[in-house]
Design a protein around this motif. Sequence first.
Motif, PDB file in Angstrom:
ATOM      1  N   UNK A  29       0.817  -1.216   0.000  1.00 59.12           N
ATOM      2  CA  UNK A  29       0.000   0.000   0.000  1.00 59.12           C
ATOM      3  C   UNK A  29       0.853   1.270   0.000  1.00 59.12           C
ATOM      4  N   UNK A  30       2.143   1.146   0.286  1.00 57.55           N
ATOM      5  CA  UNK A  30       2.992   2.326   0.423  1.00 57.55           C
ATOM      6  C   UNK A  30       4.040   2.472  -0.668  1.00 57.55           C
ATOM      7  N   UNK A  49       2.800  -0.387 -13.987  1.00 58.51           N
ATOM      8  CA  UNK A  49       2.998  -0.204 -12.556  1.00 58.51           C
ATOM      9  C   UNK A  49       1.647  -0.051 -11.895  1.00 58.51           C
ATOM     10  N   UNK A  50       1.640  -0.307 -10.580  1.00 58.23           N
ATOM     11  CA  UNK A  50       0.397  -0.259  -9.829  1.00 58.23           C
ATOM     12  C   UNK A  50       0.659   0.430  -8.506  1.00 58.23           C
ATOM     13  N   UNK A  51      -0.322   1.198  -8.052  1.00 52.45           N
ATOM     14  CA  UNK A  51      -0.196   1.882  -6.784  1.00 52.45           C
ATOM     15  C   UNK A  51      -1.533   1.908  -6.080  1.00 52.45           C
ATOM     16  N   UNK A  52      -1.479   1.968  -4.759  1.00 54.85           N
ATOM     17  CA  UNK A  52      -2.683   1.958  -3.945  1.00 54.85           C
ATOM     18  C   UNK A  52      -3.230   3.373  -3.851  1.00 54.85           C
ATOM     19  N   UNK A  56     -10.484   0.306  -1.551  1.00 51.81           N
ATOM     20  CA  UNK A  56     -10.186  -0.922  -2.302  1.00 51.81           C
ATOM     21  C   UNK A  56      -9.682  -0.596  -3.707  1.00 51.81           C
ATOM     22  N   UNK A  57      -9.219   0.620  -3.899  1.00 54.95           N
ATOM     23  CA  UNK A  57      -8.835   1.086  -5.237  1.00 54.95           C
ATOM     24  C   UNK A  57      -7.338   1.017  -5.464  1.00 54.95           C
ATOM     25  N   UNK A  58      -6.966   0.379  -6.560  1.00 54.82           N
ATOM     26  CA  UNK A  58      -5.588   0.325  -7.014  1.00 54.82           C
ATOM     27  C   UNK A  58      -5.556   0.921  -8.422  1.00 54.82           C
ATOM     28  N   UNK A  70      -1.643  -6.721 -21.506  1.00 54.25           N
ATOM     29  CA  UNK A  70      -1.132  -7.052 -20.185  1.00 54.25           C
ATOM     30  C   UNK A  70      -2.021  -6.405 -19.120  1.00 54.25           C
ATOM     31  N   UNK A  71      -2.183  -7.100 -18.004  1.00 53.31           N
ATOM     32  CA  UNK A  71      -2.965  -6.579 -16.888  1.00 53.31           C
ATOM     33  C   UNK A  71      -2.191  -6.788 -15.599  1.00 53.31           C
ATOM     34  N   UNK A  72      -2.010  -5.718 -14.858  1.00 56.74           N
ATOM     35  CA  UNK A  72      -1.331  -5.798 -13.569  1.00 56.74           C
ATOM     36  C   UNK A  72      -2.383  -5.784 -12.471  1.00 56.74           C
ATOM     37  N   UNK A  73      -2.149  -6.549 -11.420  1.00 52.87           N
ATOM     38  CA  UNK A  73      -3.136  -6.611 -10.348  1.00 52.87           C
ATOM     39  C   UNK A  73      -2.469  -7.016  -9.053  1.00 52.87           C
ATOM     40  N   UNK A  74      -3.162  -6.698  -7.962  1.00 47.03           N
ATOM     41  CA  UNK A  74      -2.685  -7.081  -6.641  1.00 47.03           C
ATOM     42  C   UNK A  74      -3.444  -8.315  -6.227  1.00 47.03           C
ATOM     43  N   UNK A  75      -2.740  -9.310  -5.746  1.00 46.95           N
ATOM     44  CA  UNK A  75      -3.358 -10.516  -5.213  1.00 46.95           C
ATOM     45  C   UNK A  75      -3.876 -10.193  -3.821  1.00 46.95           C
ATOM     46  N   UNK A  76      -5.179 -10.319  -3.613  1.00 47.57           N
ATOM     47  CA  UNK A  76      -5.768  -9.934  -2.335  1.00 47.57           C
ATOM     48  C   UNK A  76      -5.458 -10.905  -1.211  1.00 47.57           C
TER      49      UNK A  76
END
Length: 128
Positions: A29-30, A49-52, A56-58, A70-76
Amino acid sequence: VQLQASGGGLEQTGGSLRLSCAVMGLSLENWYIGWFRQAPGKKREGLSCITYEGGSTWSATYADSVKGRFTISRDNTSDTIHLEMRSLKPEDTAVYYCAAANPWTIVKKFEEYEYEYWGQGTLVTVSS
């Protein structure tokens, strides 16, 4: 701090692969987490790249070369960032790296000098 990239392998043109970046010692998250690749004889290229953003929004950003494929995602369920790669092409062949950047200092998002921590890379080979 440790980032471990995995999931690379040999795939045919048009196929799919999912890369994973397990992050240890950082709070997802940081930090910005980015994916880069480096093909033989070429400069390292920023892909996504991905950021919080809060709640629940990334927020994800993509380079033009991979947008739509391509799709980047956070594994919950774990501190892991995935990169889903579809419609693979031979020119996607490269070593893929994940990296972490400080959100307070990052500006351009796809410049490798902005990323402080790097994983070891995972090789993706796409056959024609």
